[in-house]
Design a protein around this motif. Structure first.
Motif, mmCIF file in Angstrom:
data_model
loop_
_atom_site.group_PDB
_atom_site.id
_atom_site.type_symbol
_atom_site.label_atom_id
_atom_site.label_comp_id
_atom_site.label_asym_id
_atom_site.label_seq_id
_atom_site.Cartn_x
_atom_site.Cartn_y
_atom_site.Cartn_z
ATOM 1 N N PRO A 1 -66.212 20.727 97.029
ATOM 2 C CA PRO A 1 -65.232 21.707 96.540
ATOM 3 C C PRO A 1 -64.926 22.801 97.558
ATOM 4 O O PRO A 1 -63.756 23.185 97.732
ATOM 5 C CB PRO A 1 -65.914 22.294 95.293
ATOM 6 N N ASN A 2 -65.965 23.301 98.246
ATOM 7 C CA ASN A 2 -65.738 24.343 99.253
ATOM 8 C C ASN A 2 -64.960 23.815 100.446
ATOM 9 O O ASN A 2 -64.150 24.534 101.047
ATOM 10 C CB ASN A 2 -67.066 24.931 99.709
ATOM 11 N N ARG A 3 -65.199 22.563 100.813
ATOM 12 C CA ARG A 3 -64.430 21.957 101.911
ATOM 13 C C ARG A 3 -62.947 21.863 101.549
ATOM 14 O O ARG A 3 -62.077 22.114 102.387
ATOM 15 C CB ARG A 3 -64.975 20.564 102.224
ATOM 16 N N LEU A 4 -62.671 21.496 100.302
ATOM 17 C CA LEU A 4 -61.283 21.419 99.851
ATOM 18 C C LEU A 4 -60.622 22.792 99.843
ATOM 19 O O LEU A 4 -59.446 22.931 100.188
ATOM 20 C CB LEU A 4 -61.222 20.798 98.447
ATOM 21 N N THR A 5 -61.385 23.810 99.456
ATOM 22 C CA THR A 5 -60.862 25.179 99.472
ATOM 23 C C THR A 5 -60.551 25.628 100.894
ATOM 24 O O THR A 5 -59.504 26.230 101.159
ATOM 25 C CB THR A 5 -61.873 26.151 98.830
ATOM 26 N N ILE B 1 -49.891 19.049 98.723
ATOM 27 C CA ILE B 1 -51.256 18.632 99.064
ATOM 28 C C ILE B 1 -52.234 19.770 98.795
ATOM 29 O O ILE B 1 -53.306 19.575 98.214
ATOM 30 C CB ILE B 1 -51.337 18.185 100.538
ATOM 31 N N ALA B 2 -51.857 20.982 99.221
ATOM 32 C CA ALA B 2 -52.713 22.153 99.009
ATOM 33 C C ALA B 2 -52.908 22.418 97.514
ATOM 34 O O ALA B 2 -54.012 22.753 97.071
ATOM 35 C CB ALA B 2 -52.100 23.376 99.689
ATOM 36 N N SER B 3 -51.851 22.251 96.733
ATOM 37 C CA SER B 3 -51.951 22.458 95.284
ATOM 38 C C SER B 3 -52.869 21.422 94.644
ATOM 39 O O SER B 3 -53.613 21.725 93.708
ATOM 40 C CB SER B 3 -50.559 22.385 94.639
ATOM 41 N N ASP C 1 -56.393 22.327 95.119
ATOM 42 C CA ASP C 1 -56.773 23.394 94.199
ATOM 43 C C ASP C 1 -57.260 22.814 92.878
ATOM 44 O O ASP C 1 -58.239 23.295 92.294
ATOM 45 C CB ASP C 1 -55.574 24.316 93.973
ATOM 46 N N PHE C 2 -56.582 21.772 92.405
ATOM 47 C CA PHE C 2 -57.004 21.133 91.156
ATOM 48 C C PHE C 2 -58.341 20.424 91.337
ATOM 49 O O PHE C 2 -59.260 20.582 90.521
ATOM 50 C CB PHE C 2 -55.939 20.128 90.700
ATOM 51 N N PHE C 3 -58.468 19.658 92.415
ATOM 52 C CA PHE C 3 -59.662 18.825 92.587
ATOM 53 C C PHE C 3 -60.915 19.628 92.922
ATOM 54 O O PHE C 3 -62.012 19.233 92.511
ATOM 55 C CB PHE C 3 -59.420 17.748 93.655
ATOM 56 N N ASP C 4 -60.786 20.732 93.670
ATOM 57 C CA ASP C 4 -62.012 21.478 93.981
ATOM 58 C C ASP C 4 -62.626 22.085 92.717
ATOM 59 O O ASP C 4 -63.841 22.083 92.536
ATOM 60 C CB ASP C 4 -61.794 22.522 95.082
ATOM 61 N N GLY C 5 -61.757 22.567 91.806
ATOM 62 C CA GLY C 5 -62.265 23.089 90.541
ATOM 63 C C GLY C 5 -62.825 21.995 89.650
ATOM 64 O O GLY C 5 -63.879 22.159 89.021
ATOM 65 N N TYR C 6 -62.127 20.862 89.617
ATOM 66 C CA TYR C 6 -62.569 19.737 88.772
ATOM 67 C C TYR C 6 -63.916 19.196 89.241
ATOM 68 O O TYR C 6 -64.826 18.985 88.432
ATOM 69 C CB TYR C 6 -61.514 18.633 88.809
#
Length: 210
Positions: free
Chosen positions: A17-21, A59-61, A64-69
């Motif tokens: 999740p942090n990598r995605l952020t 892609i950025a949006s 945002d969904f996947f890091d929280g999920y």
């Protein structure tokens, strides 16, 4: 043992999740550069850079969904992620709005309204957190975010494709998002005020009893 594991997760820096952020943060300056390049006079180049910027925004949006999920699914909510995730969101949206304003694709009052609304809501949430109060996001706020995330890439593309005009749909969506942003912030404010009244009343009564 589970408590220790949860505690170690809370201070963890390197996880998915942090990598995605961080990826979302890294995409922001690239997005800004692409939108700066949209100032080229050649229409084909302008449309190309705008489309690339829209793809990056989407892609950025999605990140945002996947890091929280993923964080909730794997129970790896961290201090670093909790701090950085909302910052990455604000950087992405606010920088996109400012660049669209510079390209004259969005009215200045809408940008001012949406940016001030983000600042206002962030301040309210920080104040609520300081009192250990959590006010969930209302449905109007969710719709506002959804429409905003749809409108921004459309305004980045900003051209007609067959019978579909990205400019008209994007402009309409950002206007509706602006109205919803005001309504949702008012609803949140009223809920917070009522919750705070109850909270301080209980605190005052417990202090008097003691």
């Amino acid at each position: 043992m589970n408590n220790n594991q949860d505690h170690s997760h809370y201070w963890q820096l390197d996880n998915l999740p942090n990598r995605l952020t961080l990826l979302r943060l890294l995409l922001v300056p690239i997005l800004v550069i692409l939108l700066i390049l949209c100032r080229y006079e050649i229409p084909s180049e302008r449309h190309l850079y705008g489309t690339l910027a829209a793809i990056l925004f989407i892609i950025a949006s999605i990140t945002d969904f996947f890091d929280g999920y993923i964080a909730r699914k794997r129970k790896i909510v961290t201090m670093f992620g909790s701090f950085l995730d909302p910052i990455a969101d604000k950087f992405l949206v606010v920088s996109s709005l400012i660049m669209l304003l510079s390209l004259r694709r969005i009215p200045d009052w809408i940008v001012i309204l949406l940016v001030l609304r983000e600042m206002y809501m962030t301040s309210l949430r920080l104040f609520a957190m300081s009192e250990n109060i959590v006010i969930p996001v209302n449905d109007w706020g969710k719709w506002k975010t959804a429409l905003q995330m749809i409108a921004i890439p459309m305004l980045m593309i900003y051209q007609k494709w067959w019978i579909f005009d990205w400019r008209i749909v994007g402009t309409f969506a950002i206007y509706i998002a602006s109205i919803l942003s005001v309504a949702s912030s008012l609803i949140y404010s009223v809920k917070l005020i009522n919750t705070l009244r109850h909270h301080f009343r209980e605190k005052f009564m417990s202090k008097n009893k003691s």
